[in-house]
Design a protein around this motif. Structure first.
Motif, PDB file in Angstrom:
ATOM      1  N   ASP A   9      -1.824  -6.195 -10.556  1.00 19.09           N
ATOM      2  CA  ASP A   9      -0.757  -7.249 -10.433  1.00 19.09           C
ATOM      3  C   ASP A   9       0.759  -6.890  -9.960  1.00 19.09           C
ATOM      4  O   ASP A   9       1.508  -7.530  -9.487  1.00 19.09           O
ATOM      5  CB  ASP A   9      -0.486  -7.884 -11.927  1.00 19.09           C
ATOM      6  CG  ASP A   9      -1.616  -8.515 -12.233  1.00 19.09           C
ATOM      7  OD1 ASP A   9      -2.601  -9.087 -11.500  1.00 19.09           O
ATOM      8  OD2 ASP A   9      -1.989  -8.749 -13.648  1.00 19.09           O
ATOM      9  N   GLU A  10       0.932  -5.405 -10.132  1.00 17.56           N
ATOM     10  CA  GLU A  10       2.423  -4.970  -9.893  1.00 17.56           C
ATOM     11  C   GLU A  10       1.960  -3.430  -9.304  1.00 17.56           C
ATOM     12  O   GLU A  10       1.046  -2.886  -9.693  1.00 17.56           O
ATOM     13  CB  GLU A  10       3.305  -4.941 -10.935  1.00 17.56           C
ATOM     14  CG  GLU A  10       2.679  -4.313 -12.046  1.00 17.56           C
ATOM     15  CD  GLU A  10       3.440  -4.337 -13.467  1.00 17.56           C
ATOM     16  OE1 GLU A  10       3.449  -3.602 -14.274  1.00 17.56           O
ATOM     17  OE2 GLU A  10       4.246  -5.279 -13.524  1.00 17.56           O
ATOM     18  N   PRO A  11       3.063  -3.040  -8.760  1.00 11.43           N
ATOM     19  CA  PRO A  11       3.243  -1.368  -8.243  1.00 11.43           C
ATOM     20  C   PRO A  11       2.822  -0.508  -9.474  1.00 11.43           C
ATOM     21  O   PRO A  11       2.938  -0.995 -10.652  1.00 11.43           O
ATOM     22  CB  PRO A  11       4.308  -1.369  -7.568  1.00 11.43           C
ATOM     23  CG  PRO A  11       4.770  -2.596  -7.225  1.00 11.43           C
ATOM     24  CD  PRO A  11       4.382  -3.327  -8.193  1.00 11.43           C
ATOM     25  N   VAL A  12       2.050   0.542  -9.153  1.00 11.19           N
ATOM     26  CA  VAL A  12       1.918   1.611 -10.221  1.00 11.19           C
ATOM     27  C   VAL A  12       2.374   2.927  -9.636  1.00 11.19           C
ATOM     28  O   VAL A  12       2.636   3.137  -8.580  1.00 11.19           O
ATOM     29  CB  VAL A  12       0.498   1.828 -10.496  1.00 11.19           C
ATOM     30  CG1 VAL A  12      -0.209   0.480 -11.238  1.00 11.19           C
ATOM     31  CG2 VAL A  12      -0.368   1.915  -9.276  1.00 11.19           C
ATOM     32  N   ASN A  13       3.007   3.695 -10.772  1.00 10.94           N
ATOM     33  CA  ASN A  13       3.392   4.955 -10.671  1.00 10.94           C
ATOM     34  C   ASN A  13       2.737   5.966 -11.401  1.00 10.94           C
ATOM     35  O   ASN A  13       1.825   5.762 -11.968  1.00 10.94           O
ATOM     36  CB  ASN A  13       5.103   4.938 -11.100  1.00 10.94           C
ATOM     37  CG  ASN A  13       5.318   4.708 -12.577  1.00 10.94           C
ATOM     38  OD1 ASN A  13       4.827   5.201 -13.526  1.00 10.94           O
ATOM     39  ND2 ASN A  13       6.290   3.666 -12.804  1.00 10.94           N
ATOM     40  N   GLU A  14       3.348   7.223 -11.305  1.00 13.50           N
ATOM     41  CA  GLU A  14       2.635   8.278 -11.941  1.00 13.50           C
ATOM     42  C   GLU A  14       2.460   8.158 -13.488  1.00 13.50           C
ATOM     43  O   GLU A  14       1.404   8.904 -14.104  1.00 13.50           O
ATOM     44  CB  GLU A  14       3.144   9.822 -11.714  1.00 13.50           C
ATOM     45  CG  GLU A  14       3.327  10.076 -10.229  1.00 13.50           C
ATOM     46  CD  GLU A  14       4.393   9.503  -9.257  1.00 13.50           C
ATOM     47  OE1 GLU A  14       4.990   9.777  -8.308  1.00 13.50           O
ATOM     48  OE2 GLU A  14       5.216   8.584  -9.871  1.00 13.50           O
ATOM     49  N   PHE A  15       3.196   7.167 -14.048  1.00 11.68           N
ATOM     50  CA  PHE A  15       3.014   7.197 -15.585  1.00 11.68           C
ATOM     51  C   PHE A  15       1.896   6.256 -15.883  1.00 11.68           C
ATOM     52  O   PHE A  15       1.727   5.910 -17.133  1.00 11.68           O
ATOM     53  CB  PHE A  15       4.418   6.913 -16.023  1.00 11.68           C
ATOM     54  CG  PHE A  15       5.343   8.170 -15.900  1.00 11.68           C
ATOM     55  CD1 PHE A  15       5.420   9.151 -16.711  1.00 11.68           C
ATOM     56  CD2 PHE A  15       6.246   8.131 -14.849  1.00 11.68           C
ATOM     57  CE1 PHE A  15       6.099  10.501 -16.417  1.00 11.68           C
ATOM     58  CE2 PHE A  15       7.084   9.360 -14.704  1.00 11.68           C
ATOM     59  CZ  PHE A  15       7.164  10.358 -15.360  1.00 11.68           C
ATOM     60  N   ASP A  16       1.799   5.574 -14.923  1.00 10.28           N
ATOM     61  CA  ASP A  16       0.593   4.177 -15.292  1.00 10.28           C
ATOM     62  C   ASP A  16      -0.960   4.966 -15.492  1.00 10.28           C
ATOM     63  O   ASP A  16      -1.198   5.631 -14.455  1.00 10.28           O
ATOM     64  CB  ASP A  16       0.593   3.261 -14.183  1.00 10.28           C
ATOM     65  CG  ASP A  16       1.990   2.434 -14.383  1.00 10.28           C
ATOM     66  OD1 ASP A  16       2.331   2.304 -15.610  1.00 10.28           O
ATOM     67  OD2 ASP A  16       2.631   2.386 -13.429  1.00 10.28           O
ATOM     68  N   SER A  17      -1.246   4.664 -16.619  1.00  9.23           N
ATOM     69  CA  SER A  17      -2.747   4.822 -16.763  1.00  9.23           C
ATOM     70  C   SER A  17      -3.971   4.663 -15.815  1.00  9.23           C
ATOM     71  O   SER A  17      -3.911   3.246 -15.629  1.00  9.23           O
ATOM     72  CB  SER A  17      -3.332   4.840 -18.072  1.00  9.23           C
ATOM     73  OG  SER A  17      -2.546   5.333 -18.927  1.00  9.23           O
ATOM     74  N   PRO A  18      -4.566   5.504 -14.675  1.00 11.59           N
ATOM     75  CA  PRO A  18      -5.343   4.834 -14.164  1.00 11.59           C
ATOM     76  C   PRO A  18      -6.641   4.159 -14.556  1.00 11.59           C
ATOM     77  O   PRO A  18      -7.259   4.501 -15.631  1.00 11.59           O
ATOM     78  CB  PRO A  18      -5.986   6.007 -13.060  1.00 11.59           C
ATOM     79  CG  PRO A  18      -5.019   6.889 -13.305  1.00 11.59           C
ATOM     80  CD  PRO A  18      -4.510   6.838 -14.942  1.00 11.59           C
ATOM     81  N   HIS A  19      -7.353   3.090 -14.063  1.00 14.23           N
ATOM     82  CA  HIS A  19      -8.514   2.531 -14.437  1.00 14.23           C
ATOM     83  C   HIS A  19      -9.469   2.116 -13.421  1.00 14.23           C
ATOM     84  O   HIS A  19      -9.456   0.961 -12.815  1.00 14.23           O
ATOM     85  CB  HIS A  19      -8.100   1.571 -15.332  1.00 14.23           C
ATOM     86  CG  HIS A  19      -7.604   1.782 -16.535  1.00 14.23           C
ATOM     87  ND1 HIS A  19      -8.131   2.375 -17.703  1.00 14.23           N
ATOM     88  CD2 HIS A  19      -6.083   1.155 -17.016  1.00 14.23           C
ATOM     89  CE1 HIS A  19      -7.342   2.513 -18.854  1.00 14.23           C
ATOM     90  NE2 HIS A  19      -6.093   2.001 -18.134  1.00 14.23           N
ATOM     91  N   PRO A  20      -9.973   3.246 -12.703  1.00 18.27           N
ATOM     92  CA  PRO A  20     -10.879   2.586 -11.723  1.00 18.27           C
ATOM     93  C   PRO A  20     -11.978   2.092 -11.875  1.00 18.27           C
ATOM     94  O   PRO A  20     -12.489   1.877 -12.662  1.00 18.27           O
ATOM     95  CB  PRO A  20     -11.270   4.472 -11.008  1.00 18.27           C
ATOM     96  CG  PRO A  20     -11.236   4.917 -12.214  1.00 18.27           C
ATOM     97  CD  PRO A  20     -10.180   4.704 -13.043  1.00 18.27           C
TER      98      PRO A  20
END
Length: 280
Positions: free
Chosen positions: A113-124
């Protein structure tokens, strides 16, 4: 004794590995490239090779590609993308080298829904993304001396989408471009330049190297054609498919926090096409 001027690039014949090898050599590094002849799935051979050449940096570009990773091939993908990354990290540990793990925006969900940065947890949510995420985790758990780099829609003029788009225009053919897949296109020039800076400054951790902004596949193709002097409307065929729509926009927050000046994707594209003598 590991030599920081020696860089070992695995997967050196791939899309990214070849460009990294060439540009690191151009920057003055002594590059040693390996590909399928030295599998990342053979830890003892990898460690012996590392001991032999003593690189100060190992850039791991080896991997099973996204388009070759399905539920049916996921075992091989995990073997190469996850365990292979761990094996390279172990080899780096034996000689005190830094490992640069080439990762991907696929470690995130394909519909954000929004941009992600290095502090956002990945959920592939794809087999490929899960294998690349596992590779990142393996590297982090094996060595502190690591740089993990994620990017999106990396392009260069010698192969891939950019070449296909320009080839179609030159041949008077049509090119199908998605209007419902979004990311931040990034040139190999920008990508490698910031990778080199991270290595030279002995950085550690996870970094997003992406141009600023957001574009659809159609927007990106249209801008390539516009800069090259073609009329996008005469070449491009717009296409959408709700089942495979994507929105994965990375932000380079870590680089921005240290004052890095990342270009917009349009400026990045223009500068790269000028470098490659592709502007009209």
């Amino acid at each position: 004794m590991a030599d920081r001027n020696i860089v070992w690039v695995t997967g050196c014949k791939g899309f990214v590995g070849g460009v990294i090898s060439e540009r690191f050599e151009r920057a003055g590094y002594n590059v040693v490239g390996t590909d399928v002849e030295l599998s990342v799935c053979e830890p003892e051979r990898l460690e012996a090779f590392a001991e032999e050449i003593q690189p100060g940096v190992i850039v791991n570009c080896a991997g099973i590609r996204r388009d070759a990773t399905t539920l049916g091939t996921r075992v091989k993908a995990y073997e190469v993308n996850a365990l292979g990354a761990r094996n390279i990290a172990l080899a780096a540990n034996t000689i005190g080298a830094t490992i640069v793990q080439v990762s991907s925006d696929d470690v995130y969900s394909s519909k954000l829904d929004e941009p992600v940065n290095e502090f956002d947890s990945p959920h592939p949510n794809t087999p490929y993304g899960k294998s690349k995420r596992a590779g990142e985790m393996m590297v982090r758990n094996t060595t502190d001396d690591h740089i993990i780099i994620r990017s999106s829609w990396l392009y260069h003029a010698q192969s891939g989408r950019m070449k296909d788009i320009l080839d179609a225009a030159r041949a008077g053919e049509k090119y199908v471009a998605r209007m419902d897949q979004f990311a931040a296109p990034t040139s190999v020039s920008t990508y490698v330049a910031f990778m080199l800076k991270a290595i030279e400054r002995h950085a550690k951790g996870t970094f997003h190297i992406v141009s600023r902004g957001r574009a659809s596949r159609y927007d990106f193709a249209a801008k390539i054609l516009e800069y090259a002097g073609y009329e996008p409307g005469k070449v491009l065929v717009p296409e959408t498919d709700p089942k495979t729509a994507e929105n994965v926009v990375l932000e380079s927050l870590m680089l921005e926090m240290v004052g890095a000046d990342l270009p917009t994707w349009e400026d990045d594209l223009r500068a790269y096409m000028a470098e490659e003598n592709l502007l009209a």
